[in-house]
Design a protein around this motif. Structure first.
Motif, short mmCIF file in Angstrom:
data_model
loop_
_atom_site.label_atom_id
_atom_site.label_comp_id
_atom_site.label_asym_id
_atom_site.label_seq_id
_atom_site.Cartn_x
_atom_site.Cartn_y
_atom_site.Cartn_z
N LEU A 131 0.84 -1.19 0.00
CA LEU A 131 0.00 0.00 0.00
C LEU A 131 0.87 1.24 0.00
CD1 LEU A 131 -2.67 -1.12 2.60
CD2 LEU A 131 -2.89 -1.05 0.12
N THR A 132 1.85 1.27 0.92
CA THR A 132 2.76 2.40 0.99
C THR A 132 3.98 2.04 1.83
OG1 THR A 132 2.92 4.77 1.44
CG2 THR A 132 1.72 3.47 3.05
N TYR A 133 5.08 2.69 1.54
CA TYR A 133 6.28 2.61 2.38
C TYR A 133 6.30 3.88 3.21
CZ TYR A 133 7.82 -1.20 -0.60
OH TYR A 133 7.90 -2.39 -1.28
N ILE A 134 6.70 3.77 4.46
CA ILE A 134 6.75 4.92 5.36
C ILE A 134 8.18 5.06 5.86
CG2 ILE A 134 5.81 5.96 7.45
CD1 ILE A 134 3.46 3.88 7.00
N LEU A 135 8.76 6.23 5.62
CA LEU A 135 10.13 6.50 6.04
C LEU A 135 10.12 7.34 7.30
CD1 LEU A 135 11.64 7.29 2.53
CD2 LEU A 135 11.45 5.09 3.69
N ASP A 136 10.83 6.87 8.32
CA ASP A 136 10.95 7.59 9.60
C ASP A 136 9.59 8.02 10.16
OD1 ASP A 136 13.72 7.30 9.62
OD2 ASP A 136 14.01 9.12 8.44
N ASP A 137 8.59 7.16 10.01
CA ASP A 137 7.24 7.36 10.55
C ASP A 137 6.51 8.59 10.01
OD1 ASP A 137 7.24 5.06 12.20
OD2 ASP A 137 8.41 6.14 13.72
N THR A 138 7.04 9.24 8.98
CA THR A 138 6.38 10.46 8.50
C THR A 138 6.15 10.50 7.01
OG1 THR A 138 8.50 11.60 8.38
CG2 THR A 138 7.24 11.88 10.40
N ARG A 139 7.16 10.17 6.22
CA ARG A 139 7.06 10.31 4.77
C ARG A 139 6.51 9.03 4.15
NH1 ARG A 139 12.77 11.34 2.90
NH2 ARG A 139 13.22 10.08 4.71
N ARG A 140 5.48 9.16 3.32
CA ARG A 140 4.89 8.01 2.63
C ARG A 140 5.28 8.08 1.15
NH1 ARG A 140 0.65 5.27 5.09
NH2 ARG A 140 0.28 6.00 7.19
N MET A 141 5.64 6.93 0.59
CA MET A 141 5.96 6.86 -0.83
C MET A 141 5.83 5.43 -1.32
SD MET A 141 10.14 7.35 -0.70
CE MET A 141 9.97 9.04 -0.37
N MET A 142 5.69 5.28 -2.64
CA MET A 142 5.57 3.94 -3.24
C MET A 142 6.92 3.40 -3.71
SD MET A 142 2.62 2.76 -2.81
CE MET A 142 2.83 1.29 -3.79
N LYS A 143 7.88 4.27 -3.99
CA LYS A 143 9.19 3.82 -4.49
C LYS A 143 10.28 4.42 -3.61
CE LYS A 143 7.50 3.27 -9.16
NZ LYS A 143 7.58 3.67 -10.55
N PRO A 144 10.62 3.74 -2.50
CA PRO A 144 11.55 4.33 -1.53
C PRO A 144 13.03 4.13 -1.83
CG PRO A 144 10.76 2.25 -0.71
CD PRO A 144 10.04 2.49 -2.01
#
Length: 170
Positions: A52-65
């Motif tokens: 569904l989504t990747y979450i970086l450092d609990d704040t940024r959401r993206m599909m291609k991290p």
């Protein structure tokens, strides 16, 4: 059925003073962790993992991290599972008939691959009706957001039409 799962991974720092970068290896490790999640039933056979989504450092959401910087990455996904005993029975039956089985996929995973370019920019509902059930897949911009199974299928609909229209059964 579809089960919502979230798994996290700490990313170790390679160079002091710099944020670590997300690599394909990190993403692959998260996908494997999703399939082995303790949130899944023990008897479950995973037919697909739909990020569904990747979450970086609990704040940024993206599909291609891959390539982004972060200390922690999480993956939220729908995991499509089937009853493991049922799947094994089908696979063994096919093998006994000398049919090579390379993999099993869910109707939702197959449908997601069939969405058009336009479908992937809007919200779409897919409907798959079999004799006893109707499966709904709710896609938001090409990503499976939710699933539902209705315990009514084509046989039920046919029986109701025969009754309402007073068609003689033959």
């Amino acid at each position: 059925r579809s089960i919502y799962v979230r798994e996290e991974l700490e990313i170790t720092q390679r160079w002091p003073g710099r944020l670590p970068r997300v690599t394909k290896t990190h993403v692959d490790r998260l996908k494997k962790a999703i399939a082995r999640s303790k949130k899944l039933p023990l008897e479950a056979f995973v037919t697909d993992r739909i990020p569904l989504t990747y979450i970086l450092d609990d704040t940024r959401r993206m599909m291609k991290p891959v390539g982004a910087t972060a200390r922690k990455i999480a993956l939220e996904a729908h995991v499509i599972v089937a009853d493991g005993h049922w799947v094994n029975e089908i696979v063994e039956g096919l093998r006994a008939a000398h049919v090579n089985v390379n993999g099993i996929s869910s109707v939702f995973a197959v449908t997601a691959k069939l969405l058009s370019a336009d479908d992937k920019t809007t919200d779409v509902v897919t409907i798959d009706v079999d004799a006893t059930n109707t499966y709904l897949g709710f896609y938001r911009q090409g990503v499976l957001a939710a699933t539902r199974t209705l315990k009514i299928g084509s046989q039920d609909m046919n029986d109701r039409l025969v009754r309402v229209l007073k068609i003689p059964e033959s």
